[in-house]
Motif scaffolding. Structure first.
Motif, mmCIF file in Angstrom:
data_model
loop_
_atom_site.group_PDB
_atom_site.id
_atom_site.type_symbol
_atom_site.label_atom_id
_atom_site.label_comp_id
_atom_site.label_asym_id
_atom_site.label_seq_id
_atom_site.Cartn_x
_atom_site.Cartn_y
_atom_site.Cartn_z
ATOM 1 N N GLU A 164 0.822 -1.215 0.000
ATOM 2 C CA GLU A 164 0.000 0.000 0.000
ATOM 3 C C GLU A 164 0.853 1.262 0.000
ATOM 4 O OE1 GLU A 164 -3.570 2.030 2.700
ATOM 5 O OE2 GLU A 164 -2.684 0.086 3.259
ATOM 6 N N GLU A 165 1.940 1.251 0.769
ATOM 7 C CA GLU A 165 2.812 2.427 0.831
ATOM 8 C C GLU A 165 3.594 2.616 -0.465
ATOM 9 O OE1 GLU A 165 6.358 4.234 3.723
ATOM 10 O OE2 GLU A 165 5.352 2.315 4.189
ATOM 11 N N ALA A 166 4.003 1.510 -1.106
ATOM 12 C CA ALA A 166 4.770 1.611 -2.352
ATOM 13 C C ALA A 166 3.961 2.243 -3.475
ATOM 14 C CB ALA A 166 5.246 0.222 -2.777
ATOM 15 N N ALA A 167 2.638 2.154 -3.382
ATOM 16 C CA ALA A 167 1.813 2.751 -4.434
ATOM 17 C C ALA A 167 1.751 4.265 -4.330
ATOM 18 C CB ALA A 167 0.404 2.160 -4.358
ATOM 19 N N HIS A 168 2.172 4.847 -3.188
ATOM 20 C CA HIS A 168 2.047 6.294 -3.004
ATOM 21 C C HIS A 168 3.400 7.003 -2.896
ATOM 22 C CE1 HIS A 168 -1.794 4.580 -1.518
ATOM 23 N NE2 HIS A 168 -2.325 5.669 -2.036
ATOM 24 N N VAL A 169 4.476 6.269 -2.601
ATOM 25 C CA VAL A 169 5.775 6.942 -2.467
ATOM 26 C C VAL A 169 6.307 7.299 -3.851
ATOM 27 C CG1 VAL A 169 6.311 5.763 -0.298
ATOM 28 C CG2 VAL A 169 6.992 4.725 -2.477
ATOM 29 N N PRO A 170 7.080 8.371 -3.937
ATOM 30 C CA PRO A 170 7.656 8.735 -5.256
ATOM 31 C C PRO A 170 8.711 7.732 -5.713
ATOM 32 C CG PRO A 170 8.504 10.163 -3.520
ATOM 33 C CD PRO A 170 7.414 9.358 -2.896
ATOM 34 N N ALA A 171 8.943 7.684 -6.972
ATOM 35 C CA ALA A 171 9.923 6.756 -7.530
ATOM 36 C C ALA A 171 11.328 7.150 -7.088
ATOM 37 C CB ALA A 171 9.848 6.762 -9.059
ATOM 38 N N PRO A 172 12.223 6.158 -6.890
ATOM 39 C CA PRO A 172 13.603 6.480 -6.480
ATOM 40 C C PRO A 172 14.299 7.348 -7.523
ATOM 41 C CG PRO A 172 13.129 4.132 -6.179
ATOM 42 C CD PRO A 172 11.981 4.706 -6.948
ATOM 43 N N LYS A 173 15.227 8.221 -7.041
ATOM 44 C CA LYS A 173 15.942 9.112 -7.937
ATOM 45 C C LYS A 173 17.059 8.395 -8.684
ATOM 46 C CE LYS A 173 15.069 13.081 -4.920
ATOM 47 N NZ LYS A 173 15.684 14.141 -4.087
ATOM 48 N N GLY A 174 17.572 7.311 -8.065
ATOM 49 C CA GLY A 174 18.676 6.592 -8.685
ATOM 50 C C GLY A 174 20.013 7.194 -8.314
#
Length: 214
Positions: A164-174
């Motif tokens: 559930e949390e992974a669906a709302h956190v921003p994508a990693p910058k790398g």
């Protein structure tokens, strides 16, 4: 010496007895009932054809044969158990279970039945091996320990929360900078530490059973 009763006197008492019996039938209403029964039988006889009479005779014979088989099979002894099943609702549950099994059987193809039969055979062989090797007791002990620590429940809840949390956190910058931001968090370090402990205990158990392993 006994006095013989004249024959004409005996014949005279028979109509009297018949009259008394007829009077009693009239007084208690049995005569009306006999008349109605005779009319009912007559009406049924007039309405039935020879074919219907034959079918009724055959049905009566089959019913008597079935009753004889029931008595000889001793099913009467099972009546208390059947009564209990009816009273507590178990019989209705068995009926629903039979309907469910029938519906499942109708929905399955021959290929599905073959696969399920093979799967059941594999499961039985696996259970036999676990029982003969004594693994079942160890598995039960481990299951009790896991249940006490709520490890399975915590793992499932963690997976659900993470999804559930992974669906709302921003994508990693790398890049190295993004990786450093993740690593320096205390939660990440605790997770890595927990995984290291799991690996350490796993290696310890492996060495106990296989000393030749590094």
């Amino acid at each position: 010496m006994a006095t013989a009763i004249p024959e004409h006197h005996t014949h005279d008492t028979e109509p009297s007895r018949a009259q008394e019996a007829l009077t009693e039938l009239i007084n208690n209403g049995d005569l009306d009932r006999l008349v109605h029964l005779a009319r009912l039988i007559g009406s049924a006889q007039d309405a039935m054809s020879d074919e219907m009479v034959s079918r009724l005779s055959a049905m009566t014979g089959d019913g008597l044969d079935l009753l004889d088989r029931v008595i000889r099979s001793g099913v009467v002894k099972a009546l208390p158990t059947i009564t209990t099943l009816v009273e507590n609702g178990d019989l209705e549950r068995l009926v629903h279970l039979a309907r469910l099994a029938g519906a499942a059987q109708d929905a399955m193809s021959d290929e599905m039945i073959s696969r399920m039969a093979g799967m059941v055979g594999d499961i039985l062989r696996l259970v036999d091996r676990i029982t003969r090797a004594g693994t079942a007791e160890r598995l039960l002990e481990i299951a009790e320990q896991i249940e006490k620590t709520h490890a399975i429940t915590d793992l499932l809840q963690s997976l659900a929360s993470a999804a559930e949390e992974a669906a709302h956190v921003p994508a990693p910058k790398g890049g190295v900078g993004g990786l450093w931001e993740i690593i320096k968090q205390p939660e990440t370090q605790q997770t890595i530490q927990f995984l290291i402990l799991v690996g350490r205990h796993f290696r310890s158990h492996r060495r106990a059973h296989h000393p030749a392993e590094p």
